[in-house]
Structures are given as C-alpha cells and as structure tokens.
Design a protein around this motif. Sequence first.
Motif, mmCIF file in Angstrom:
data_model
loop_
_atom_site.group_PDB
_atom_site.id
_atom_site.type_symbol
_atom_site.label_atom_id
_atom_site.label_comp_id
_atom_site.label_asym_id
_atom_site.label_seq_id
_atom_site.Cartn_x
_atom_site.Cartn_y
_atom_site.Cartn_z
ATOM 1 N N LEU A 229 0.758 -1.271 0.058
ATOM 2 C CA LEU A 229 0.007 -0.052 -0.179
ATOM 3 C C LEU A 229 0.735 1.256 0.020
ATOM 4 N N GLU A 230 2.134 1.204 0.687
ATOM 5 C CA GLU A 230 2.782 2.449 0.754
ATOM 6 C C GLU A 230 4.058 2.465 -0.439
ATOM 7 N N ASP A 231 4.401 3.766 -0.791
ATOM 8 C CA ASP A 231 5.339 3.918 -1.764
ATOM 9 C C ASP A 231 6.487 4.428 -1.209
ATOM 10 N N GLY A 232 7.656 4.266 -1.926
ATOM 11 C CA GLY A 232 8.879 4.614 -1.487
ATOM 12 C C GLY A 232 9.952 3.790 -0.898
ATOM 13 N N LEU A 233 9.434 2.384 -0.909
ATOM 14 C CA LEU A 233 10.342 1.339 -0.573
ATOM 15 C C LEU A 233 11.071 1.110 -1.729
ATOM 16 N N SER A 234 12.312 0.731 -1.543
ATOM 17 C CA SER A 234 13.099 0.280 -2.702
ATOM 18 C C SER A 234 12.873 -1.156 -3.017
ATOM 19 N N GLU A 235 13.185 -1.664 -4.136
ATOM 20 C CA GLU A 235 12.985 -2.938 -4.493
ATOM 21 C C GLU A 235 13.646 -4.005 -3.753
ATOM 22 N N ASN A 236 14.790 -3.649 -3.284
ATOM 23 C CA ASN A 236 15.510 -4.324 -2.480
ATOM 24 C C ASN A 236 14.656 -4.711 -1.090
ATOM 25 N N ASP A 237 14.409 -3.440 -0.556
ATOM 26 C CA ASP A 237 13.706 -3.368 0.697
ATOM 27 C C ASP A 237 12.225 -4.118 0.595
#
Lengths: 360, 360
Positions: A229-237
């Motif tokens: 639901l949230e934005d802003g996580l890196s792909e790795n995270d």
Amino acid sequence: MSFKNYPMVSRVIFGRGSFNQLSDVLQPKRLNTKAPFVYFVDDVFKGNAWLTSRIPLSYDDEICYISADEEPKTSQVDELVEQIILKYKEKPSGIIGIGGGTILDLAKAVSIMLTNPGEAKDYQGWDLVVNPAIYHVGIPTISGTGAEVSRTTVLTGPDKKLGINSDHTPFDQVILDPELTKDVPKAQWFFTGMDCYIHCVESLTGTYLNAFSQSYGEKAFELCKEIFLEDGLSENDSQDKLMMASWHGGMSIAYSQVGVAHAMSYGLSYLLGTKHGIGNCIVFNQLEEFYPDGVALFKTMMKKHDIQLPQGICKDLTDTELNIMIDVSIGLEPLWENALGKNWKKTITRQKLYNLYKKM
Amino acid sequence: MSFKNYPMVSRVIFGRGSFNQLSDVLQPKRLNTKAPFVYFVDDVFKGNAWLTSRIPLSYDDEICYISADEEPKTSQVDELVEQIILKYKEKPSGIIGIGGGTILDLAKAVSIMLTNPGEAKDYQGWDLVVNPAIYHVGIPTISGTGAEVSRTTVLTGPDKKLGINSDHTPFDQVILDPELTKDVPKAQWFFTGMDCYIHCVESLTGTYLNAFSQSYGEKAFELCKEIFLEDGLSENDSQDKLMMASWHGGMSIAYSQVGVAHAMSYGLSYLLGTKHGIGNCIVFNQLEEFYPDGVALFKTMMKKHDIQLPQGICKDLTDTELNIMIDVSIGLEPLWENALGKNWKKTITRQKLYNLYKKM
C-alpha cells in the motif's frame, strides 16, 4: 497436551546472497558419499545459471527440476520417493527444496515419506507421521505462503486437499535470500504475497488466536500493508520485507489457523486445480461478510497494483462439481471453527457455500 | 559464513498454564533412571507451592534453588557443574532453568560446561564452545531479557563480563507461560521490561540491522509501547504481550547487536554488581546524545509508572574504579561498532565514558 509444543525451524540464515553459503551448510550433513543430496528445483530455473551454477553437486547429488504449474499431489510425492529409492542404494543425506510453496511442500513431504511406510495420502491430517524425516532444507524463491516455516505440507490427494501436519514436517534448515525472488512475475508476486496477507487476516480475526500468534500475525500484516500500500520502498527493501512477512505470517499459524478463504480455496484447487495464491484471492474477494475490513483493504491493494482476477470460474460448473468443492471445503473443520467458533455449522450451510462459489 | 546460520529454539510452548505440561515435555527426554533432571529455580519461589508442586520429580531429580540477587558468575557456573558431577554417576538428562535472565543464563552455561572441558571463563566470547550442551529447557518467570531465546549466556568472569555466544547456547525447549510472571514486583517488572525496550532501540538504530532483525525488533518495540505507555490492557494481556515482546526482542539480536547502553551497563555490573535491568536503565537515562527519541520515550515511561532511578552511584568512585568500568565497557567492540559504525573510536574515548559514568 493442551498447548501445542511447536517445533521451530532449527536453523535459519537471512541475507541477500546467503544462497552462496549452501555448500557450507550442507557439507557437515553429508552422511557418506553414497547418500546424495537431492535438490528439488522449480523448473523456471532450468537453464538459469545465475541460480543453478551455485547449487553444489558432488558424488551422486542430483538436481530434479519440478514444475510448479500444478498444486503438489500425494501421487507426485509417492512417485518422487519411489524414484529416489530405486535410484540410490542409500537414503539421501538430505532433500533441498528451492522454489515456492509447491516445491517446498514437495521437499517436506518426500523427506517424510522416505522414512515412513505407506503412501503420502495416509498421512494427510494431523500428527500421523511417526518417524523423523530425512534432513530437509527449504530455500524460498518467492515469498508469501509461509511454507518455509510452517508445520504442514499441503497436498491434493485422491479424496481431499489437506496438509501433512506434524512435528516432523518443518525444515531443519531454511535459507532466506531475498535476492532469489528478484525475477518473480508481478501477478505471481501479488497473489503469493496476498496468501500471506490473507493468512494474517484469517489468523488475527480467528477464535483460536493467542498472544504468540497475534504478535507474529500483526507484524506480517504491517509488513504487507507497507509493501502493498505504501510507496517509497526500494525494490530490495520490498523483497526483504516480503520474505520476512511470509516468515512471520507462517509463524502466526502456530497457535492459530487459517479460515474461510483457505477452506473455500482448497475446494477450488481440488476440483479445478486453481493455484493456491490466486485461488485464495478469488475466494477472499467475495468474503466481505466474514472479513469486511480485510477485504476492503485487499480491494485497495488490487486496484493499486492493477490486478485483474479471473471472473466466473465457477458459473458453469454442474451441481455435482459444486458439491465436490463443498465437500472438500466443509470437511476442513478446524479452519471453520477458527473462523466462526464452535457453532460454525449454524452459519455455514452447503447452500451458503454453493451461493458463494457461484459468485466466483 | 558471511551470514550467521542462526540456531533457533527447537521447541516452544506458549500458553497460560502451559507450565503444567512440563512433565509431558520432559518424560521422553529422560536418558535413564540414573540421569536426573536438575532444576535451577529462582529462590524467590522457595516455599511457593503454587509453582514448586508442579515441578515433576522422579528418581534422582533435584531442585536447586538459586538466588538471582547477583548477576551470574563464571565461578558460580563452575561450582554448579562440579556439584552435579560429584553427586551423580551419570550426566543429567537435562537442566531446566525456571526464573529470570540470571537463572536462565546459569542453566544455559551449566548445560554447556557439563560437556565441555575447562572453566566457564574459557568460553566467554564468540563460538568457542565445541561440544553440544546437555538438553536444556528455559522457563521464564519474568519477561524482558530475551534470555529464553538468545544465543548467549552473559556471565561475569574474573576479567570481564561477557557472554558465552555459541550455537550450542540456545535452549532446546522453552515454555512460555505468562501466568508465571504474575507476582513480579513492579520495579523489577519495569526494569526488566526496559531491558527489552532498550534492546530494541539499540538493535533498530544499529548499523548491523537487516530486515530479519528489524521485523522482530519493531514488533517488540510496538509491544513495549503498548504495555508501558497505553492504558486499557488487562493484566493478563499485559503479561502475555510482555512475554512475546521479550521473545521478539531476543530474536531481534540474531542479526544485530545491542549498543551503548549494554556496553556501559556491563561496566556497572562488573564493578558494582548492578543488576542488568536496572543498570541498563541507569545508563540509558544518560544517553540522549546517542538515542534521543528512545531516551525521551523511556523518560515518559518512567514518569507514567512513577519509577525512581538510583542517583549518583558512580560519583564517589575512584579513578582506578572508573577505569575498570571503562576497560570492561570499551572492550565490547561489536556493541560499539553496531551502535556507531566502524569508526566508533572517533566518538568513544575513555574521557567520554568517564564523563558519562560520572553522571550516573
């Protein structure tokens, strides 16, 4: 015992690139040069040297590529066991599953059936396994099912879809390398992730819940919300966190159970061969009555990721076929009891399930 | 290995009243009638039939009451091992610790030293234990330290306060019965709970953190906030949740480390015998510079629960004494590196620690 003495995975490695440590992990576990390590690897990795070149092979070790297009079957387990017994003079040093829930469940089931007589279908149920399994290692390449940490291996048998739930089922070793999930196609990423999300909703709203399962379920639920639901996580995270969500979601079942979505989804899989992740989503999408908040959030997630569910997969089924699904589903008593309490039969009638399936 | 292959507690039971299952748990683990189960029990339970009458005793089994007034010592471990060896012809079937961190750490250390030659002090450090320990069971009666799940047993030796960190340290079995914590005095409840809270702050802000440790640490942190800052939890729920916070807090150290508070608190314990929980609180109260948010929240919690910390415990110490504390503290390199990164020596000087200790 009144409270389950829960068997945990004995060893776990977490880290990006930790798959490289497989050789160090297995070496001390080799019984002798004639007792091979047998790798069950999802056949999507066939020819993928990035992964397969890192599988350590010595002596009679073998890679066995297995398709995960269909849900694992008891007959498939029996065939794999027979192949291994016929091929090698000694029992394997270990079975290593590298893949998603299907491959991991096959690895668990085969390691059990190599030391227990009879057929896999004889062990579908709770605590029917007598002898400890062969050493078995789970290496997930997609996150969500919790198969890497659970006490079950869910199989479709001749009569039912039901897990081999036992103290001997959990892996002896798990390697959690989120990098292995980097090439999962988006739809599969979503459906398998939702398996974890749905686990959590079913576990957290269930009547079996205690503080142990609640704490794991809540964490997995929070992680799913963050990822989907949230934005802003890196792909790795995002990969790292989904792997942990799957782990905690699996642990949350320790003193709990899944519920309505899983009970009905098992019916779909049994009759139509619907894969578990997408099957759960198709069912859950119709369960506002039982999980209003969970389903609302699920619909938001679907919209955000532009996911389309198959429509009308049951509308042309005959009553005989629908009754088969209802039989499989309604037979999963612990799931219904967890979802709705001891008097679940007052709410759940065959007609109710018939109407719900018809909407899917 | 680049990533630690973390040994998990093999079996765990969670539930109010699960202590009643101890007999069922131990029975299959008895080696023979001459190999006793030895129970280390916190001596606050001496004469408390509610607890002690439920300890199953057969053949040569023995309850050994131990005071937890002082932090556990390597010499104490060696004495307990010698007593057991002299008294019994065979090695025990198991060591069962029933108490807080002190008792649990003694149980872990004794079970290791019964199968490894030399003295306990020889094994203070990382991965020095060679032989598997005797079967050992942990039953916490106070929550917070995470000793029930950790890979260490922290001991004060002749030269240092340092854990026996090894793959053989974790318990084979843990019984989590929150009911056993019902009579913990309020101050001890707070200080031990804060051990968990401080673990989490140190782990979550540390440089070693990965997604595995983070997910456990975040859950434990959330639970601590719920227990120590919110109103409305029933006493039972609060006990249940603190037991889970302790468990997750302990797990969060798997791929992480504690930090400044623990490093300095070890100095206090070594010189002054300050108990670990209260020692952490005394130190943490002065660490705004390193953990501004964590310390602010800690002060809110202290105020809410009307907790007074001892004041000026270091102000009359001689420079020689302060230097001993600084030696113990500064020697804990992994803790400093986790807290402040590889260049921690630029920030942490002897003078800095001197000034901080002087404020406590």
